[in-house]
Write an enzyme that holds these catalytic residues in place. Structure first.
Site, PDB file in Angstrom:
ATOM      1  N   SER A 184       0.795  -1.226   0.000  1.00  0.00           N
ATOM      2  CA  SER A 184       0.000   0.000   0.000  1.00  0.00           C
ATOM      3  C   SER A 184       0.826   1.274   0.000  1.00  0.00           C
ATOM      4  O   SER A 184       0.344   2.315  -0.407  1.00  0.00           O
ATOM      5  CB  SER A 184      -0.953  -0.006   1.186  1.00  0.00           C
ATOM      6  OG  SER A 184      -0.230  -0.134   2.388  1.00  0.00           O
ATOM      7  N   HIS A 212      -5.529  -3.789  -1.491  1.00  0.00           N
ATOM      8  CA  HIS A 212      -5.362  -2.778  -2.544  1.00  0.00           C
ATOM      9  C   HIS A 212      -5.419  -3.369  -3.949  1.00  0.00           C
ATOM     10  O   HIS A 212      -5.292  -2.644  -4.931  1.00  0.00           O
ATOM     11  CB  HIS A 212      -4.059  -1.996  -2.342  1.00  0.00           C
ATOM     12  CG  HIS A 212      -4.156  -0.990  -1.253  1.00  0.00           C
ATOM     13  ND1 HIS A 212      -4.704   0.263  -1.434  1.00  0.00           N
ATOM     14  CD2 HIS A 212      -3.811  -1.054   0.056  1.00  0.00           C
ATOM     15  CE1 HIS A 212      -4.685   0.932  -0.300  1.00  0.00           C
ATOM     16  NE2 HIS A 212      -4.150   0.151   0.630  1.00  0.00           N
ATOM     17  N   LYS A 243     -12.302  -0.414   0.541  1.00  0.00           N
ATOM     18  CA  LYS A 243     -11.498   0.455  -0.322  1.00  0.00           C
ATOM     19  C   LYS A 243     -12.204   0.625  -1.669  1.00  0.00           C
ATOM     20  O   LYS A 243     -13.161   1.360  -1.750  1.00  0.00           O
ATOM     21  CB  LYS A 243     -10.082  -0.102  -0.425  1.00  0.00           C
ATOM     22  CG  LYS A 243      -9.370   0.086   0.921  1.00  0.00           C
ATOM     23  CD  LYS A 243      -7.964  -0.411   0.965  1.00  0.00           C
ATOM     24  CE  LYS A 243      -7.337   0.014   2.294  1.00  0.00           C
ATOM     25  NZ  LYS A 243      -6.534  -1.024   2.919  1.00  0.00           N
TER      26      LYS A 243
HETATM   27  C1  LIG Z   1      -6.528  -1.320   4.329  1.00  0.00           C
HETATM   28  C2  LIG Z   1      -5.920  -2.644   4.506  1.00  0.00           C
HETATM   29  C3  LIG Z   1      -6.488  -3.555   5.383  1.00  0.00           C
HETATM   30  C4  LIG Z   1      -7.662  -3.212   6.252  1.00  0.00           C
HETATM   31  O1  LIG Z   1      -8.853  -3.169   5.524  1.00  0.00           O
HETATM   32  P1  LIG Z   1     -10.155  -2.537   6.183  1.00  0.00           P
HETATM   33  O2  LIG Z   1     -11.269  -3.182   5.445  1.00  0.00           O
HETATM   34  O3  LIG Z   1     -10.088  -1.062   5.990  1.00  0.00           O
HETATM   35  O4  LIG Z   1     -10.139  -2.911   7.618  1.00  0.00           O
HETATM   36  C5  LIG Z   1      -5.925  -4.818   5.475  1.00  0.00           C
HETATM   37  N1  LIG Z   1      -4.845  -5.147   4.740  1.00  0.00           N
HETATM   38  C6  LIG Z   1      -4.276  -4.290   3.883  1.00  0.00           C
HETATM   39  C7  LIG Z   1      -3.082  -4.719   3.073  1.00  0.00           C
HETATM   40  C8  LIG Z   1      -4.782  -2.998   3.742  1.00  0.00           C
HETATM   41  O5  LIG Z   1      -4.215  -2.152   2.906  1.00  0.00           O
END
Ligand SMILES: *Cc1c(COP(=O)(O)O)cnc(C)c1O
Length: 396
Positions: A184, A212, A243
């Site tokens: 990310s 992502h 996301k």
């Molecule tokens: C954002 C993210 C999460 C968490 O996801 P949410 O649904 O916002 O809790 C988990 N793993 C990775 C790699 C992320 O980028």
């Protein structure tokens, strides 16, 4: 002696943050998370969201949410294992499994919960977890909750991964290799085909956190496994619904056996109430939209390539991103935060990301282009980057 309830031990740490120049207040949005937002009372171009496809405030998702509320109510009313498992949750899981081209999908309240719940449920004492050093915080926390032993491999370093496998495979029952699908902070993609080959060679399990990659990579956003054509060869494929999908929630896609086990042992699902119907209803619409057309993901990639190329031409260091995540690497922590502040003053909101989220000395602003941005908005943002870059001597 001061009163312990004044939390002086925290006040001191907060002072340290201020000294390092990384102290901040939470930004406040007046309204939806769109391509332009009203932030702290001012209209700015939003280059900070994970709302890749512009779904967070999309009319079809909102309608799906409202209809779900009318039919199922505002909340699920119980954990899924008692009486909170509604037909809309089952419908969502079936649709996601079809979309992901996997046997089954098990949902959680968030991607974070999915990692902390799944990793501890599928590993035990006598197992080894091997994790990429840049994996997400929720993987690190999930791994901490497991009774398995842990090893870290250098970021995307396949030789190091193989060395760990070679030296340790015989000492353990199961070995689980965990990687982010898309990293990310840099936007690079995991070397999944090589990881899968190593896993097969050493009889290890594979676990990809595609937060992502969901809605971004693969056919119409089916994810990193689909992008590389590795269906059936990755055991646990994690996605987020928070996301690109624009709502909230997380899931793991895999086999029916996985589903059966998790429905008995995933602690965040056993001991915490599931997604509200509105979230499930909105997500179902989002997945249907992706199954109908690739227009959303096409527009995302088109915008991302357009923006990345323009910033690169100006001379900014945009790192090694292979995805719409576009870091602009500044280096120094305080300078990074100042760069972000000046961009905001001129009308672009892009958050500064510094230690401990990224290593010291690699501070960056991370630009998140979405399908919802217009070319005009992206051009305006690039102009402002150029102005501030020159003003701060980042650009020659
Ligand atoms: C954002 C993210 C999460 C968490 O996801 P949410 O649904 O916002 O809790 C988990 N793993 C990775 C790699 C992320 O980028």
């Amino acid at each position: 002696m001061s009163n312990i309830h004044e939390l002086d031990f925290l006040k001191e740490k907060i002072e340290d943050l201020k000294k390092e120049g990384v102290y901040r207040k939470l930004p406040v949005l007046e309204g939806g998370n769109d391509a332009e937002v009203i932030l702290n009372g001012k209209k700015v171009i939003n280059l900070s969201s994970n709302n890749y496809l512009g779904f967070a405030n999309h009319p079809r998702l909102k309608k799906g949410a409202i209809e779900a509320v009318e039919k199922y109510g505002a909340g699920a009313g119980a954990v899924r294992t008692i009486v909170g498992n509604m037909s809309i949750h089952e419908e969502l899981e079936k649709l996601l499994a079809e979309f992901k081209r996997e046997e089954a999908v098990f949902i959680y309240q968030s991607g974070f919960n999915c990692n902390i719940g799944t990793i501890q449920a599928i590993t035990e004492k006598g197992d080894l977890i091997i994790s990429d050093e840049l994996n997400h915080a929720s993987i690190i926390d999930g791994t901490r909750l497991s009774k398995a032993d842990k090893a870290i491999f250098r970021h995307s370093d396949m030789d190091h991964l193989e060395q760990i496998l070679k030296e340790n495979r015989d000492k353990y029952n199961n070995v689980l290799i965990i990687t982010d699908g898309v990293f990310s902070m840099d936007g690079d993609i995991a070397k999944l085909p090589e990881i899968v080959e190593l896993a097969e060679k050493y009889e290890a399990l594979t676990y990809v956190d595609d937060a992502h990659g969901s809605g971004v990579l693969g056919e119409s956003g089916r994810g990193t496994v689909d992008h590389f054509g590795l269906h059936g060869r990755v055991d646990f494929s994690i996605g987020t619904l928070s996301k690109a999908i624009g709502v909230v929630g997380g899931y793991v896609a895999g086999s029916k056996v996985m589903y059966e086990w998790l429905s008995h042992r995933a602690r965040p699902v056993l001991f915490s109430t599931t997604l509200p119907p509105a979230a499930a209803g909105a997500i179902i619409e989002a997945i249907k939209m992706l199954m109908e057309t690739t227009e959303y993901t096409d527009r995302l990639w088109d915008n991302a390539n357009y923006f990345k190329e323009k910033l690169g031409k100006l001379g900014f260091n945009t790192g090694n991103s292979e995805t719409p995540i576009t870091p602009v690497i500044i280096g120094d922590e305080a300078k990074t935060m100042e760069f972000s502040r000046k961009l905001l003053e001129k009308g672009v909101f892009v958050s500064g990301i510094v230690f401990p989220t990224v290593p010291r000395g690699t501070g960056r602003v991370r630009c998140m282009v979405t399908a919802a941005h217009t070319k005009e908005q992206l051009d305006r943002a690039v102009d402002i980057f150029e102005q501030v870059g020159k003003e701060m001597n980042i650009l020659k």
